[in-house]
Design a protein around this motif. Structure first.
Motif, PDB file in Angstrom:
ATOM      1  N   SER A   5       0.821  -1.215   0.000  1.00  0.00           N
ATOM      2  CA  SER A   5       0.000   0.000   0.000  1.00  0.00           C
ATOM      3  C   SER A   5       0.855   1.266   0.000  1.00  0.00           C
ATOM      4  O   SER A   5       0.377   2.340  -0.342  1.00  0.00           O
ATOM      5  CB  SER A   5      -0.947   0.001   1.205  1.00  0.00           C
ATOM      6  OG  SER A   5      -0.213   0.014   2.405  1.00  0.00           O
ATOM      7  N   LYS A   6       2.133   1.162   0.370  1.00  0.00           N
ATOM      8  CA  LYS A   6       3.030   2.312   0.325  1.00  0.00           C
ATOM      9  C   LYS A   6       3.691   2.455  -1.037  1.00  0.00           C
ATOM     10  O   LYS A   6       4.184   3.514  -1.387  1.00  0.00           O
ATOM     11  CB  LYS A   6       4.113   2.171   1.394  1.00  0.00           C
ATOM     12  CG  LYS A   6       3.573   2.231   2.797  1.00  0.00           C
ATOM     13  CD  LYS A   6       4.671   2.017   3.807  1.00  0.00           C
ATOM     14  CE  LYS A   6       4.081   1.988   5.209  1.00  0.00           C
ATOM     15  NZ  LYS A   6       5.075   1.665   6.220  1.00  0.00           N
ATOM     16  N   ILE A   7       3.716   1.371  -1.815  1.00  0.00           N
ATOM     17  CA  ILE A   7       4.395   1.366  -3.109  1.00  0.00           C
ATOM     18  C   ILE A   7       3.411   1.512  -4.266  1.00  0.00           C
ATOM     19  O   ILE A   7       3.708   2.165  -5.250  1.00  0.00           O
ATOM     20  CB  ILE A   7       5.239   0.080  -3.249  1.00  0.00           C
ATOM     21  CG1 ILE A   7       6.385   0.118  -2.223  1.00  0.00           C
ATOM     22  CG2 ILE A   7       5.780  -0.092  -4.658  1.00  0.00           C
ATOM     23  CD1 ILE A   7       7.208  -1.141  -2.154  1.00  0.00           C
ATOM     24  N   ILE A   8       2.236   0.904  -4.155  1.00  0.00           N
ATOM     25  CA  ILE A   8       1.206   1.008  -5.191  1.00  0.00           C
ATOM     26  C   ILE A   8       0.472   2.324  -4.956  1.00  0.00           C
ATOM     27  O   ILE A   8      -0.223   2.499  -3.965  1.00  0.00           O
ATOM     28  CB  ILE A   8       0.233  -0.193  -5.141  1.00  0.00           C
ATOM     29  CG1 ILE A   8       0.999  -1.493  -5.380  1.00  0.00           C
ATOM     30  CG2 ILE A   8      -0.889  -0.005  -6.157  1.00  0.00           C
ATOM     31  CD1 ILE A   8       0.198  -2.754  -5.097  1.00  0.00           C
ATOM     32  N   VAL A   9       0.691   3.260  -5.876  1.00  0.00           N
ATOM     33  CA  VAL A   9       0.239   4.637  -5.669  1.00  0.00           C
ATOM     34  C   VAL A   9      -0.766   5.024  -6.756  1.00  0.00           C
ATOM     35  O   VAL A   9      -0.503   4.814  -7.945  1.00  0.00           O
ATOM     36  CB  VAL A   9       1.460   5.597  -5.715  1.00  0.00           C
ATOM     37  CG1 VAL A   9       1.035   7.035  -5.547  1.00  0.00           C
ATOM     38  CG2 VAL A   9       2.480   5.204  -4.656  1.00  0.00           C
ATOM     39  N   PRO A  10      -1.895   5.617  -6.362  1.00  0.00           N
ATOM     40  CA  PRO A  10      -2.821   6.136  -7.380  1.00  0.00           C
ATOM     41  C   PRO A  10      -2.147   7.265  -8.166  1.00  0.00           C
ATOM     42  O   PRO A  10      -1.338   8.023  -7.607  1.00  0.00           O
ATOM     43  CB  PRO A  10      -3.996   6.684  -6.561  1.00  0.00           C
ATOM     44  CG  PRO A  10      -3.820   6.172  -5.175  1.00  0.00           C
ATOM     45  CD  PRO A  10      -2.377   5.834  -5.004  1.00  0.00           C
ATOM     46  N   ILE A  11      -2.484   7.378  -9.425  1.00  0.00           N
ATOM     47  CA  ILE A  11      -1.896   8.410 -10.283  1.00  0.00           C
ATOM     48  C   ILE A  11      -1.993   9.789  -9.631  1.00  0.00           C
ATOM     49  O   ILE A  11      -1.038  10.560  -9.661  1.00  0.00           O
ATOM     50  CB  ILE A  11      -2.560   8.399 -11.677  1.00  0.00           C
ATOM     51  CG1 ILE A  11      -1.996   7.256 -12.502  1.00  0.00           C
ATOM     52  CG2 ILE A  11      -2.403   9.719 -12.386  1.00  0.00           C
ATOM     53  CD1 ILE A  11      -2.577   7.115 -13.882  1.00  0.00           C
ATOM     54  N   GLU A  12      -3.132  10.084  -9.032  1.00  0.00           N
ATOM     55  CA  GLU A  12      -3.323  11.424  -8.471  1.00  0.00           C
ATOM     56  C   GLU A  12      -2.385  11.731  -7.296  1.00  0.00           C
ATOM     57  O   GLU A  12      -2.166  12.895  -6.966  1.00  0.00           O
ATOM     58  CB  GLU A  12      -4.793  11.661  -8.076  1.00  0.00           C
ATOM     59  CG  GLU A  12      -5.362  10.638  -7.119  1.00  0.00           C
ATOM     60  CD  GLU A  12      -5.974   9.409  -7.788  1.00  0.00           C
ATOM     61  OE1 GLU A  12      -6.613   8.629  -7.065  1.00  0.00           O
ATOM     62  OE2 GLU A  12      -5.805   9.215  -9.000  1.00  0.00           O
ATOM     63  N   LEU A  86       5.034  -7.081  -8.077  1.00  0.00           N
ATOM     64  CA  LEU A  86       6.050  -6.043  -8.309  1.00  0.00           C
ATOM     65  C   LEU A  86       6.396  -5.299  -7.016  1.00  0.00           C
ATOM     66  O   LEU A  86       7.548  -4.961  -6.775  1.00  0.00           O
ATOM     67  CB  LEU A  86       5.579  -5.037  -9.357  1.00  0.00           C
ATOM     68  CG  LEU A  86       5.656  -5.467 -10.806  1.00  0.00           C
ATOM     69  CD1 LEU A  86       4.963  -4.441 -11.697  1.00  0.00           C
ATOM     70  CD2 LEU A  86       7.084  -5.681 -11.254  1.00  0.00           C
ATOM     71  N   ALA A  87       5.390  -5.042  -6.190  1.00  0.00           N
ATOM     72  CA  ALA A  87       5.613  -4.323  -4.936  1.00  0.00           C
ATOM     73  C   ALA A  87       6.510  -5.110  -3.981  1.00  0.00           C
ATOM     74  O   ALA A  87       7.185  -4.523  -3.140  1.00  0.00           O
ATOM     75  CB  ALA A  87       4.278  -4.003  -4.259  1.00  0.00           C
ATOM     76  N   ALA A  88       6.539  -6.422  -4.120  1.00  0.00           N
ATOM     77  CA  ALA A  88       7.358  -7.260  -3.247  1.00  0.00           C
ATOM     78  C   ALA A  88       8.838  -7.241  -3.637  1.00  0.00           C
ATOM     79  O   ALA A  88       9.680  -7.698  -2.865  1.00  0.00           O
ATOM     80  CB  ALA A  88       6.833  -8.691  -3.255  1.00  0.00           C
ATOM     81  N   LEU A  89       9.154  -6.735  -4.820  1.00  0.00           N
ATOM     82  CA  LEU A  89      10.549  -6.686  -5.264  1.00  0.00           C
ATOM     83  C   LEU A  89      11.270  -5.508  -4.619  1.00  0.00           C
ATOM     84  O   LEU A  89      10.744  -4.400  -4.556  1.00  0.00           O
ATOM     85  CB  LEU A  89      10.613  -6.553  -6.792  1.00  0.00           C
ATOM     86  CG  LEU A  89       9.994  -7.700  -7.592  1.00  0.00           C
ATOM     87  CD1 LEU A  89      10.084  -7.398  -9.087  1.00  0.00           C
ATOM     88  CD2 LEU A  89      10.670  -9.017  -7.267  1.00  0.00           C
ATOM     89  N   MET A  94       7.798   2.661  -6.485  1.00  0.00           N
ATOM     90  CA  MET A  94       6.443   3.117  -6.766  1.00  0.00           C
ATOM     91  C   MET A  94       5.914   2.351  -7.969  1.00  0.00           C
ATOM     92  O   MET A  94       6.644   2.136  -8.932  1.00  0.00           O
ATOM     93  CB  MET A  94       6.417   4.624  -7.076  1.00  0.00           C
ATOM     94  CG  MET A  94       5.020   5.171  -7.362  1.00  0.00           C
ATOM     95  SD  MET A  94       5.007   6.879  -8.005  1.00  0.00           S
ATOM     96  CE  MET A  94       5.659   7.801  -6.632  1.00  0.00           C
ATOM     97  N   ILE A  95       4.641   1.962  -7.895  1.00  0.00           N
ATOM     98  CA  ILE A  95       3.978   1.286  -9.009  1.00  0.00           C
ATOM     99  C   ILE A  95       2.695   2.053  -9.290  1.00  0.00           C
ATOM    100  O   ILE A  95       1.924   2.353  -8.376  1.00  0.00           O
ATOM    101  CB  ILE A  95       3.661  -0.180  -8.667  1.00  0.00           C
ATOM    102  CG1 ILE A  95       4.955  -0.926  -8.364  1.00  0.00           C
ATOM    103  CG2 ILE A  95       2.903  -0.855  -9.810  1.00  0.00           C
ATOM    104  CD1 ILE A  95       4.759  -2.184  -7.581  1.00  0.00           C
ATOM    105  N   ILE A  96       2.510   2.388 -10.568  1.00  0.00           N
ATOM    106  CA  ILE A  96       1.328   3.133 -10.987  1.00  0.00           C
ATOM    107  C   ILE A  96       0.709   2.422 -12.177  1.00  0.00           C
ATOM    108  O   ILE A  96       1.367   2.190 -13.186  1.00  0.00           O
ATOM    109  CB  ILE A  96       1.681   4.569 -11.427  1.00  0.00           C
ATOM    110  CG1 ILE A  96       2.501   5.285 -10.366  1.00  0.00           C
ATOM    111  CG2 ILE A  96       0.417   5.350 -11.754  1.00  0.00           C
ATOM    112  CD1 ILE A  96       3.084   6.597 -10.850  1.00  0.00           C
ATOM    113  N   ALA A  97      -0.575   2.088 -12.072  1.00  0.00           N
ATOM    114  CA  ALA A  97      -1.292   1.489 -13.195  1.00  0.00           C
ATOM    115  C   ALA A  97      -1.735   2.587 -14.154  1.00  0.00           C
ATOM    116  O   ALA A  97      -2.088   3.687 -13.728  1.00  0.00           O
ATOM    117  CB  ALA A  97      -2.504   0.713 -12.695  1.00  0.00           C
ATOM    118  N   PHE A  98      -1.679   2.269 -15.449  1.00  0.00           N
ATOM    119  CA  PHE A  98      -2.189   3.216 -16.453  1.00  0.00           C
ATOM    120  C   PHE A  98      -3.007   2.447 -17.481  1.00  0.00           C
ATOM    121  O   PHE A  98      -2.758   1.284 -17.744  1.00  0.00           O
ATOM    122  CB  PHE A  98      -1.055   4.014 -17.111  1.00  0.00           C
ATOM    123  CG  PHE A  98      -0.098   3.201 -17.940  1.00  0.00           C
ATOM    124  CD1 PHE A  98      -0.276   3.043 -19.306  1.00  0.00           C
ATOM    125  CD2 PHE A  98       0.998   2.589 -17.339  1.00  0.00           C
ATOM    126  CE1 PHE A  98       0.612   2.294 -20.058  1.00  0.00           C
ATOM    127  CE2 PHE A  98       1.893   1.841 -18.089  1.00  0.00           C
ATOM    128  CZ  PHE A  98       1.701   1.688 -19.452  1.00  0.00           C
TER     129      PHE A  98
END
Length: 160
Positions: A5-12, A86-89, A94-98
């Protein structure tokens, strides 16, 4: 609050976090992909990308985007699963979905110092290279591990 939850970040929220990193003098590296079945090639590639700077941002294609790019049978793993792996690596910050077919708008909003892509891409062929170079950054193409790909894994599974 878990690590993901600290690495997977919403675009905004991404731009503010990147600004915070920049204010600390950290060099931002950006790469992107589908990352459907994470394999050793992905891990080595992301480690190499991270070594180019301080923070690694990974843009990841949404399920709809992967389906448009790879075909109706993909993705094999949904966006939630792909982001959490990916967040576990250790390499990812930061990971952002698009949802687009390319991360052009994402790159324009984040303005990374270094843009990285794998394979046989020349810097001028990499989506967003114009933005990064115009902003004083650099673009690099890293080598893939030969014979390792999600497509090759998928083919091997089908053969067995």
């Amino acid at each position: 609050m878990g690590l993901a939850s600290k690495i997977i970040v919403p675009i905004e929220d991404a731009t503010a976090l990147v600004s915070e990193w920049r204010s600390k003098g950290e060099k931002i590296v950006f790469t992107n992909g589908c990352f459907d079945i994470i394999h050793i090639g992905h891990v080595l590639y992301l480690e190499q990308a991270k070594a180019l700077g301080h923070k690694l941002i990974v843009g990841i294609n949404s399920d709809a985007s992967v389906k448009r790019l790879k075909g109706e049978h993909r993705p094999i793993n949904d966006i939630n699963g792909r982001m959490h792996v990916l967040a576990a690596l250790a390499s990812t910050d930061m990971i952002i979905a698009f949802d687009g077919d390319t991360p052009y708008d994402l790159i324009a909003g984040l303005l990374p110092n270094i843009l990285v892509k794998g394979g046989d891409w020349r810097a001028d062929q990499i989506v967003g290279s114009d933005i990064v170079i115009a902003n004083g950054g650099s673009v690099q193409s890293l080598q893939f591990v030969d014979g390792i790909s999600t497509t090759a894994i998928e083919k091997k599974i089908k053969e067995n």
